[in-house]
Each structure stands twice: as structure tokens, then as C-alpha cells.
Design an enzyme around this catalytic site. Structure first.
Site, PDB file in Angstrom:
ATOM      1  N   HIS A 154      -1.036   2.950  -1.259  1.00 35.12           N
ATOM      2  CA  HIS A 154       0.156   2.646  -2.048  1.00 35.12           C
ATOM      3  C   HIS A 154       0.786   3.930  -2.584  1.00 35.12           C
ATOM      4  CE1 HIS A 154      -0.548  -1.589  -1.828  1.00 35.12           C
ATOM      5  NE2 HIS A 154      -1.588  -1.612  -2.651  1.00 35.12           N
ATOM      6  N   HIS A 192      -7.510   2.168  -0.727  1.00 36.87           N
ATOM      7  CA  HIS A 192      -6.451   1.157  -0.819  1.00 36.87           C
ATOM      8  C   HIS A 192      -5.314   1.634  -1.723  1.00 36.87           C
ATOM      9  CE1 HIS A 192      -4.868  -3.025  -0.931  1.00 36.87           C
ATOM     10  NE2 HIS A 192      -4.450  -2.660  -2.133  1.00 36.87           N
ATOM     11  N   GLU A 193      -5.671   2.082  -2.908  1.00 38.76           N
ATOM     12  CA  GLU A 193      -4.642   2.520  -3.856  1.00 38.76           C
ATOM     13  C   GLU A 193      -3.974   3.816  -3.404  1.00 38.76           C
ATOM     14  OE1 GLU A 193      -3.670   0.469  -5.951  1.00 38.76           O
ATOM     15  OE2 GLU A 193      -5.377  -0.903  -5.850  1.00 38.76           O
TER      16      GLU A 193
END
Length: 379
Positions: free
Chosen positions: A37, A33-34
Site C-alpha cells: 500500500h 502487505h502494508e
């Protein structure tokens, strides 16, 4: 001494049997997920100050050549990417810091970027979660294939919704609420999350089609991991004789397509559950937090690594959907602000943003408290 080591390090121990699988599952999901980003942010030319797995005090870390601090933090219940100009891990703008930035840093600060770059960076986190699930299922389908059964009714349970609706042994499901079905699992998927909703079934019978309406009832069942779950059923049974189970094999390309379909089904089912939960039509005990995830991780680990990676895929989809909810400080809340900015042509005022962030943070903390209560006392 051997008994002590066995207690601490055995496969049934708390450390090896539960904590390590839990940390593996959560770390993979959070990292992906990170990383979404981070990668899209870097692609958009945004500077990154920190990439953290976990919150709180740093345990270990290092700085890369771009000045990003990569670290593992003490509380392993999430993670964050902190961009240049952020006040904190939720990417809240820090007006004071932005004013004090040098001209070169201002050019790479998150909140000075065009709205499309900020939106792309934010949506990349959940998008990578969905891509992770697709990748997991594609690999599993390529290696193992998929066992399916024909959508045929072998038995009808007495006094069930199916019996009341007129289902008969030998009926073959053609469609459920207008959606064609090919396997018995398709029927189960479309029925299990809709307890209390009338559903229209088209079935093939004696050379023709019949249309019946049945309302699934709630039934407790034990899933493959040994957990008791409540799902909707209409009361039909499929057996080996009628279902004629067969293994479907896939090329890598076919497996990828099938993985996209399956991930889409999971996203739809999760979204459906959340909508029903909000209006009080789902059992609150179906929602769990870290303790429940840890328990399920341990159960999956006992069944084999393929079960663990399936749990990674399921949790990844759940994390992706939760982060898209339109509540600050979640990713979906940021996207709402960016949408308003795109429409108005200017950012939302700091005062309004601060007020909404406070309410959103309260809701997020309340939800976390709710699932922790469920884990420990409520269910």
C-alpha cells in the site's frame, strides 16, 4: 536460576518456541502487505501520515523526512497505512478533515486522487502478499530443488472410492478433470480439496487410456507439522518403487516460474476452500485464528527456518485472498466502491458507504470472533 532461564528462554519455551516464531511470521506478512500500500501510494503521489505494524497504543516510532510516522504498536495482529485525509486505519474518508486540508495537502490526500490511483494503492497490498510467496518459493526451489514422484498407482485401498471406480495397481494418471498431471503431488493437490465432488480421471493402462470417475471421501491425516487435517482422498497409494522419487533442480529463472505456478495453485486451492466453506462443505475446524497460527509457527520453528519461511508464504497468500474479499473495510470492499465509482462517474454517497461499512465491519468482527472461538473452544 538456570532452570528458570531454560523454562523462559529454551527452544521449547512459550516465548522462544511459540511467541517469537509467531511474531516473526505475522510481522513479515503484515509488513509486506502494508508496504505494498505504502510504496504504490507514494508512487501515485499520495501523502502518508502513518505506517504501523500492530494496532493500539504506540510502543516505539519515528517520523521520516516526509512527515510519515513509522511505528510499532501494542497489539501485533495486523497493521495499517494511514493516508492524508483518512478518518482511521481503514482508509475511511473523513469529509471534515478533507475540507480543512490546505491546498497543498488536498493535492496529496488519498480520497482526492483519481479512482485508478486509489484502486492501484489498495490492490497493491494483496499483490505484494502474493509476490512474497512467489519470492519465498523461488528461493527455496533454487536452493533445495523439488522432490517429485511419478503419478503411478501402487496400491488401491479396499472399499475405497478408487476401488469402486475400477482403479488398478500400475495405472498411471494422465489427467484429472481435464487437467494434465505430471507428478503424484499434482493428483493429490487436485483431489484433496474436493471431497464429495465426482472427479473424472484419465489413466494410462496396458498401452491405452481409460476414463474413470471417483468421488473423494474425507479422511483425517497428520500433516508434516503434526496437525490433524481432513482432506479428500480416493484411496490410492504411491510407493517409492512405483513413484521413483527424483530431485528436480532449477536455475533461478526456472525456480521463479515454478514458484509462480505453485503460488497460483495455493491461491486456487484457498479460494476453492473458502467457497466450499461458505456453503457448509468444509470442516469449520480447518479455519483458525492467531492462536492456531502461533501454534503452527512454533511447530514449524522446531523443524527449521525453511519451514518457517514456507509458513510465511502460505500465510501471505491467505492474507492476500482474505483482503480481496468484497467486504468493507477489507481491500476488496474498497475496490468494489471504486469499481462502482468508475462505472457511475461519481463516488458512492457517504450515507450508503457508511451503511455498508457498518455491515462489513460487523461481518469482519463476527469472523474474527468465530476463528477465536475455534482456536480456544470450538475445535
Amino acid at each position: 536460576m538456570n532452570e528458570t532461564l531454560s523454562t523462559l528462554l529454551g527452544t521449547d519455551s512459550l516465548l522462544v518456541g511459540t511467541i517469537i516464531p509467531f511474531l516473526f511470521v505475522l510481522t513479515v506478512v503484515v509488513f509486506v502487505h502494508e508496504m505494498g500500500h505504502y510504496l504504490v501510494g507514494r508512487w501515485c503521489g499520495i501523502g502518508v501520515k502513518a505506517f504501523s505494524i500492530g494496532f493500539g497504543p504506540e510502543l516505539i516510532g519515528f517520523n521520516d523526512r516526509r512527515g510519515t510516522r513509522w511505528k510499532l504498536s501494542a497489539i501485533p495482529l495486523g497493521g495499517y497505512v494511514k493516508f492524508v485525509g483518512d478518518m482511521n486505519a481503514t482508509s475511511t474518508p473523513d469529509a471534515g478533515e478533507i475540507e480543512s486540508l490546505s491546498d497543498s495537502d488536498r493535492k496529496i490526500a488519498f480520497h482526492t486522487q483519481p479512482v485508478w490511483k486509489r484502486a492501484a494503492t489498495v490492490v497493491a497490498g494483496p499483490a505484494f502478499n502474493f509476490l512474497l510467496a512467489i519470492a519465498v518459493y523461488a528461493v527455496l526451489f533454487t536452493i533445495y530443488g523439488k522432490m517429485v514422484m511419478e503419478p503411478v498407482v501402487a496400491e488401491v485401498r479396499p472399499d475405497s472410492p478408487a476401488a469402486a471406480a475400477g482403479f488398478l495397481p500400475g495405472d498411471r494418471f494422465v489427467s484429472v478433470d481435464g487437467t494434465p498431471v505430471e507428478t503424484f503431488a499434482d493428483v493429490q493437490r487436485m483431489v484433496s480439496g474436493r471431497a464429495g465432488d465426482p472427479i473424472v480421471f484419465v489413466l494410462a493402462r496396458d498401452g491405452g487410456d481409460v476414463t474413470l470417475t471417483a468421488t473423494p471421501e474425507v479422511m483425517e491425516q497428520t500433516d508434516a507439522l503434526g496437525n490433524v487435517v481432513k482432506i479428500g482422498v480416493i484411496g490410492v497409494v504411491n510407493t517409492v518403487e512405483s513413484g521413483q522419487p527424483k530431485l528436480i533442480t532449477f536455475t533461478p529463472g526456472e525456480a521463479l516460474v515454478e514458484a509462480v505456478y505453485d503460488t497460483g495453485h495455493i491461491i486456487a486451492r484457498t479460494g476453492q476452500f473458502l467457497k466450499r466453506f461458505v456453503v457448509g462443505r468444509e470442516d469449520k475446524c480447518q479455519l483458525g485464528g492467531p492462536v492456531k497460527i502461533a501454534k503452527i509457527s512454533g511447530q514449524a520453528a522446531k523443524l527449521g527456518f525453511d519451514w518457517v519461511v514456507q509458513l510465511v508464504a502460505m500465510l501471505s497468500v491467505g492474507i492476500g485472498i482474505l483482503n480481496l474479499l468484497p467486504i468493507p473495510p477489507l481491500d476488496g470492499g474498497h475496490l468494489v466502491f471504486y469499481a462502482l465509482e468508475a462505472v457511475k462517474g461519481r463516488p458512492v454517497s457517504e450515507r450508503a458507504m457508511d451503511a455498508v461499512y457498518r455491515v462489513g465491519m460487523f461481518l469482519v468482527l463476527a469472523f474474527m470472533g468465530f476463528v477465536f472461538w475455534n482456536d480456544l473452544f470450538g475445535c
